[in-house]
Design an enzyme around this catalytic site. Sequence first.
Site, PDB file in Angstrom:
ATOM      1  N   TYR A  71       0.847  -1.194   0.000  1.00 12.09           N
ATOM      2  CA  TYR A  71       0.000   0.000   0.000  1.00 12.09           C
ATOM      3  C   TYR A  71       0.883   1.244   0.000  1.00 12.09           C
ATOM      4  O   TYR A  71       2.071   1.175   0.310  1.00 12.09           O
ATOM      5  CB  TYR A  71      -0.907  -0.024   1.243  1.00 12.09           C
ATOM      6  CG  TYR A  71      -2.006   1.005   1.183  1.00 12.09           C
ATOM      7  CD1 TYR A  71      -2.965   0.965   0.180  1.00 12.09           C
ATOM      8  CD2 TYR A  71      -2.086   2.022   2.128  1.00 12.09           C
ATOM      9  CE1 TYR A  71      -3.969   1.921   0.113  1.00 12.09           C
ATOM     10  CE2 TYR A  71      -3.094   2.977   2.078  1.00 12.09           C
ATOM     11  CZ  TYR A  71      -4.028   2.923   1.066  1.00 12.09           C
ATOM     12  OH  TYR A  71      -5.015   3.872   1.000  1.00 12.09           O
ATOM     13  N   ASN A 142     -16.053   3.393   0.640  1.00 13.49           N
ATOM     14  CA  ASN A 142     -16.578   3.066  -0.693  1.00 13.49           C
ATOM     15  C   ASN A 142     -17.698   3.998  -1.183  1.00 13.49           C
ATOM     16  O   ASN A 142     -17.672   4.404  -2.354  1.00 13.49           O
ATOM     17  CB  ASN A 142     -17.013   1.597  -0.745  1.00 13.49           C
ATOM     18  CG  ASN A 142     -15.809   0.660  -0.794  1.00 13.49           C
ATOM     19  OD1 ASN A 142     -14.694   1.106  -1.043  1.00 13.49           O
ATOM     20  ND2 ASN A 142     -16.019  -0.620  -0.556  1.00 13.49           N
ATOM     21  N   TYR A 255      -8.772   3.580 -10.188  1.00 12.82           N
ATOM     22  CA  TYR A 255      -8.816   3.761  -8.727  1.00 12.82           C
ATOM     23  C   TYR A 255      -8.460   2.490  -7.970  1.00 12.82           C
ATOM     24  O   TYR A 255      -8.505   2.461  -6.733  1.00 12.82           O
ATOM     25  CB  TYR A 255     -10.190   4.280  -8.285  1.00 12.82           C
ATOM     26  CG  TYR A 255     -11.330   3.284  -8.417  1.00 12.82           C
ATOM     27  CD1 TYR A 255     -11.930   3.031  -9.646  1.00 12.82           C
ATOM     28  CD2 TYR A 255     -11.816   2.599  -7.310  1.00 12.82           C
ATOM     29  CE1 TYR A 255     -12.967   2.117  -9.763  1.00 12.82           C
ATOM     30  CE2 TYR A 255     -12.856   1.688  -7.417  1.00 12.82           C
ATOM     31  CZ  TYR A 255     -13.423   1.457  -8.634  1.00 12.82           C
ATOM     32  OH  TYR A 255     -14.456   0.546  -8.752  1.00 12.82           O
ATOM     33  N   LEU A 284      -9.461   8.475  -2.488  1.00 15.61           N
ATOM     34  CA  LEU A 284     -10.425   9.186  -1.643  1.00 15.61           C
ATOM     35  C   LEU A 284      -9.760  10.299  -0.840  1.00 15.61           C
ATOM     36  O   LEU A 284     -10.308  11.397  -0.723  1.00 15.61           O
ATOM     37  CB  LEU A 284     -11.139   8.196  -0.712  1.00 15.61           C
ATOM     38  CG  LEU A 284     -12.186   8.829   0.197  1.00 15.61           C
ATOM     39  CD1 LEU A 284     -13.300   9.494  -0.612  1.00 15.61           C
ATOM     40  CD2 LEU A 284     -12.753   7.804   1.166  1.00 15.61           C
ATOM     41  N   LYS A 340     -18.938  -8.414   1.548  1.00 17.01           N
ATOM     42  CA  LYS A 340     -17.765  -8.055   2.352  1.00 17.01           C
ATOM     43  C   LYS A 340     -17.583  -8.971   3.560  1.00 17.01           C
ATOM     44  O   LYS A 340     -18.527  -9.576   4.047  1.00 17.01           O
ATOM     45  CB  LYS A 340     -17.937  -6.622   2.877  1.00 17.01           C
ATOM     46  CG  LYS A 340     -17.647  -5.585   1.835  1.00 17.01           C
ATOM     47  CD  LYS A 340     -16.166  -5.519   1.600  1.00 17.01           C
ATOM     48  CE  LYS A 340     -15.810  -4.438   0.608  1.00 17.01           C
ATOM     49  NZ  LYS A 340     -14.412  -4.552   0.183  1.00 17.01           N
TER      50      LYS A 340
END
Length: 349
Positions: A71, A142, A255, A284, A340
């Site tokens: 990340y 999200n 994205y 975001l 999820k």
Amino acid sequence: MTGGVRFATRAVPNKEPIVKRVDISSYGIPEEVARCVDVPDVGRPAAGEVIFDVLAFPINPADVMFCRGAYRIKPPLPATPGAECVGRVVVVGEGVSYVSPGDLVINLQRENWAQRRRVKESDIVRLPAGIDLRQAAMVRINPPTALLMLTDFVDLKPRDWVLQNAANSAVGKLVIRLAKMRGLRTINVVRREESFAELKALGADVCLVDGPDLAASVASAAGGAPVTLALDAVAGEATGRLAAALADGGTVCNYGAMAATGNGVNIPYSELIYRGIKVTGFMLGRGLAGRSLSDIRKLYDEIAVQVQAGALQAPVEAVYPIDDIAAALMHAQRGARSGKILVTPNGMV
Ligand SMILES: NC(=O)c1ccc[n+]([C@@H]2O[C@H](COP(=O)([O-])OP(=O)(O)OC[C@H]3O[C@@H](n4cnc5c(N)ncnc54)[C@H](OP(=O)(O)O)[C@@H]3O)[C@@H](O)[C@H]2O)c1
């Protein structure tokens, strides 16, 4: 679920109260490096601080990447993952007026895979009482991602087409719902035909399976109307297939990188030079950075209203206790999920 203030700490005779937290001690295979550990409680709030119990958090692709060390943020170890959660305020410090004990909140900062958090008041967004806690756990990332990608890049008018891949992801389903509310039409690209029925029920206008003929299928589905915005969560060759399906001058917004094919989005230069395709990216944090705290809170207020009305929902496939973080992480990395994976650090919600 609503209820009174709960206290997560465990009193051990002659010892400081402790809480549970997920730590990763090295970057690597998520289920091997993530451990649920006992740590000292967060203490008392200083002036301007808020302490909340974490009621639920989802495991997002970005959290998995964080554990892998892939990340954009790679803090010194040990580190606690967790980009989002929903919590209930336990106690507030002097001068805090925005929230009170018992309020439901989301945290704009990270490190949320824990039973309890101590944060600044300015990092908190209050949610309405009575909101479904599982949905509330997934409000922070999200829904605004889907919303801002539809509003921040191309000036779309009702009946315009939006193209997206990974359309059966949580973000993809939110894009379908939000596009529908705006009168936009969506062409939804997935890798499994069995998700078509669910997407159609959400309001998807067209569903297609990704492949080399995507541009021709999109042109036929749109009846020759220009498609000016494509949202790409897959990267690699998939980005090029979206670009090829756009009208001249169209915008591809990358994205995500679910294909995990390295760092690239692969678009032939001819798309850029001859057809003026524009390529941009959405994150975001950057999307919110230009907005004031009051505008950000207003944005989440509007999202919460839609969540409470049932208009924005993300299906949940399974819920795990925090002690089972390794099993939860393994489950979250499976393909073909129906929804999820959530973790509830202070008991089932
Ligand atoms: N940039 C930002 O600010 C931002 C914010 C939020 C999310 N995201 C990104 O958005 C993406 C979706 O997130 P989410 O939380 O909505 O995900 P999710 O609900 O966990 O769904 C994952 C999706 O990825 C698909 N997928 C997995 N591996 C794939 C592959 N190799 N090729 C093509 N598709 C694949 C899955 O398809 P199957 O169902 O067929 O397995 C599923 O549709 C992620 O990349 C995430 O990092 C970015």
